[in-house]
Each structure stands twice: as C-alpha cells, then as structure tokens.
Design a protein around this motif. Structure first.
Motif, PDB file in Angstrom:
ATOM      1  N   SER A   1     -20.480  17.536  10.743  1.00  0.00           N
ATOM      2  CA  SER A   1     -19.757  18.750  11.098  1.00  0.00           C
ATOM      3  C   SER A   1     -19.725  19.723   9.927  1.00  0.00           C
ATOM      4  O   SER A   1     -19.961  19.345   8.772  1.00  0.00           O
ATOM      5  CB  SER A   1     -18.329  18.407  11.538  1.00  0.00           C
ATOM      6  N   TRP A   2     -19.411  20.968  10.250  1.00  0.00           N
ATOM      7  CA  TRP A   2     -19.267  22.041   9.272  1.00  0.00           C
ATOM      8  C   TRP A   2     -18.171  22.956   9.768  1.00  0.00           C
ATOM      9  O   TRP A   2     -18.044  23.177  10.983  1.00  0.00           O
ATOM     10  CB  TRP A   2     -20.591  22.802   9.142  1.00  0.00           C
ATOM     11  N   SER A   3     -17.342  23.467   8.870  1.00  0.00           N
ATOM     12  CA  SER A   3     -16.241  24.316   9.320  1.00  0.00           C
ATOM     13  C   SER A   3     -16.265  25.677   8.638  1.00  0.00           C
ATOM     14  O   SER A   3     -16.832  25.843   7.557  1.00  0.00           O
ATOM     15  CB  SER A   3     -14.897  23.628   9.100  1.00  0.00           C
TER      16      SER A   3
ATOM     17  N   SER B   1     -24.428  27.645   7.379  1.00  0.00           N
ATOM     18  CA  SER B   1     -24.185  26.244   7.010  1.00  0.00           C
ATOM     19  C   SER B   1     -25.475  25.676   6.420  1.00  0.00           C
ATOM     20  O   SER B   1     -26.548  26.249   6.582  1.00  0.00           O
ATOM     21  CB  SER B   1     -23.793  25.424   8.238  1.00  0.00           C
TER      22      SER B   1
ATOM     23  N   THR C   1      -7.094  25.100  14.752  1.00  0.00           N
ATOM     24  CA  THR C   1      -8.479  24.651  14.621  1.00  0.00           C
ATOM     25  C   THR C   1      -9.109  24.576  15.995  1.00  0.00           C
ATOM     26  O   THR C   1      -8.544  23.986  16.918  1.00  0.00           O
ATOM     27  CB  THR C   1      -8.540  23.271  13.935  1.00  0.00           C
ATOM     28  N   ASP C   2     -10.267  25.196  16.127  1.00  0.00           N
ATOM     29  CA  ASP C   2     -11.056  25.133  17.361  1.00  0.00           C
ATOM     30  C   ASP C   2     -12.359  24.414  17.055  1.00  0.00           C
ATOM     31  O   ASP C   2     -12.829  24.422  15.915  1.00  0.00           O
ATOM     32  CB  ASP C   2     -11.366  26.537  17.871  1.00  0.00           C
ATOM     33  N   THR C   3     -12.950  23.813  18.079  1.00  0.00           N
ATOM     34  CA  THR C   3     -14.184  23.054  17.906  1.00  0.00           C
ATOM     35  C   THR C   3     -15.289  23.644  18.767  1.00  0.00           C
ATOM     36  O   THR C   3     -15.071  23.979  19.931  1.00  0.00           O
ATOM     37  CB  THR C   3     -13.962  21.578  18.300  1.00  0.00           C
TER      38      THR C   3
ATOM     39  N   ASP D   1      -7.992  31.349  11.602  1.00  0.00           N
ATOM     40  CA  ASP D   1      -8.204  30.074  12.289  1.00  0.00           C
ATOM     41  C   ASP D   1      -9.457  29.402  11.733  1.00  0.00           C
ATOM     42  O   ASP D   1     -10.335  30.050  11.172  1.00  0.00           O
ATOM     43  CB  ASP D   1      -8.380  30.275  13.801  1.00  0.00           C
ATOM     44  N   LYS D   2      -9.515  28.102  11.926  1.00  0.00           N
ATOM     45  CA  LYS D   2     -10.677  27.325  11.498  1.00  0.00           C
ATOM     46  C   LYS D   2     -11.509  26.970  12.722  1.00  0.00           C
ATOM     47  O   LYS D   2     -10.965  26.579  13.755  1.00  0.00           O
ATOM     48  CB  LYS D   2     -10.234  26.040  10.806  1.00  0.00           C
ATOM     49  N   VAL D   3     -12.826  27.109  12.581  1.00  0.00           N
ATOM     50  CA  VAL D   3     -13.744  26.673  13.629  1.00  0.00           C
ATOM     51  C   VAL D   3     -14.592  25.550  13.046  1.00  0.00           C
ATOM     52  O   VAL D   3     -15.205  25.708  11.988  1.00  0.00           O
ATOM     53  CB  VAL D   3     -14.651  27.830  14.122  1.00  0.00           C
ATOM     54  N   VAL D   4     -14.579  24.414  13.728  1.00  0.00           N
ATOM     55  CA  VAL D   4     -15.363  23.259  13.301  1.00  0.00           C
ATOM     56  C   VAL D   4     -16.542  23.111  14.267  1.00  0.00           C
ATOM     57  O   VAL D   4     -16.360  23.045  15.478  1.00  0.00           O
ATOM     58  CB  VAL D   4     -14.513  21.965  13.314  1.00  0.00           C
TER      59      VAL D   4
END
Length: 122
Positions: free
Chosen positions: A96-98, A88, A43-45, A64-67
């Motif tokens: 937040s939104w992922s 989004s 997970t990356d932000t 991968d997940k991006v938040v």
C-alpha cells in the motif's frame, strides 16, 4: 387518584428543575457550529484490482488520508496526472501507499496509463 396527581406533579416539577439547571449551566449556549470548524481527518481506501482503481472517483476533505492498496496481480503506481506533482514508487502486489490530500487531482498508473482515478476535495 390523588396519588397519581401527586406523582405527576412531582415528576413535572423534577423535569422542570432539571431543565432549568441544565439551561443555566456553565457553557457557551450561544455558540453555533460553523462549517469552518476543524474536523478530524479520516482515512479512505482505494483498491487497485482488475486493472482499475476502485472507487474511480473519491470525494474527501482537505487533510484526509487516502490509502491505495494493490490487490491486483501486477505492480502499479499512482501518479498525479496533470503536473506529476506526486507519485508513488512502484507498488508490488498486496502493498500500500498513502497520500494526505490537499487538493483535487486526477491520477493514473504510469505503468498502465489506461488506469485512471479522481480525488475531489470538498
């Protein structure tokens, strides 16, 4: 001196025995890892603040997940720029939104079009 030699020889023998036992263990020692083996998604932000996405460019792996976290003073959204393939909902302050990443994409805030970012999939 004899006791030192005995300890050294015993230690050397024990080390060799351990190496032999390890190398003869039940495992596929001929297996090599490849770049195509599955990796655990991470997970990356991306922080939204000061009317920009930080980092503006993010390199990730497929899956991968991006938040995205809105730490700005106003509402923003995140929209894929070229085809509008994903977007989004409006993201209020401190929300937040992922997104699970499947391909590289340029994105922007459709509310404030000067805000742009990029996700690069390796």
């Amino acid at each position: 001196m004899k006791s030192f030699c005995l300890v050294f020889k015993t230690g050397l023998f024990a080390g060799c025995a351990l190496f032999f036992l390890y190398s003869c263990g039940s495992g596929d020692h001929n297996k090599t890892s490849t770049a195509t083996e599955a990796t655990t998604p991470k997970t990356d932000t991306v922080e939204i603040a000061g009317m920009k996405f930080t980092p503006a460019e993010l390199t990730v792996h497929k899956g991968d997940k991006v938040v995205f976290i809105n730490h700005d003073m106003v509402t923003h959204d995140i929209t894929e720029e070229v085809n509008k393939a994903w977007t989004s909902a409006p993201l209020p302050v401190n929300e937040s939104w992922s997104l699970i990443v499947t391909q590289s994409a340029d994105y922007f805030c459709s509310i404030h079009p000067v805000m742009k970012g990029k996700i690069i999939v390796q």
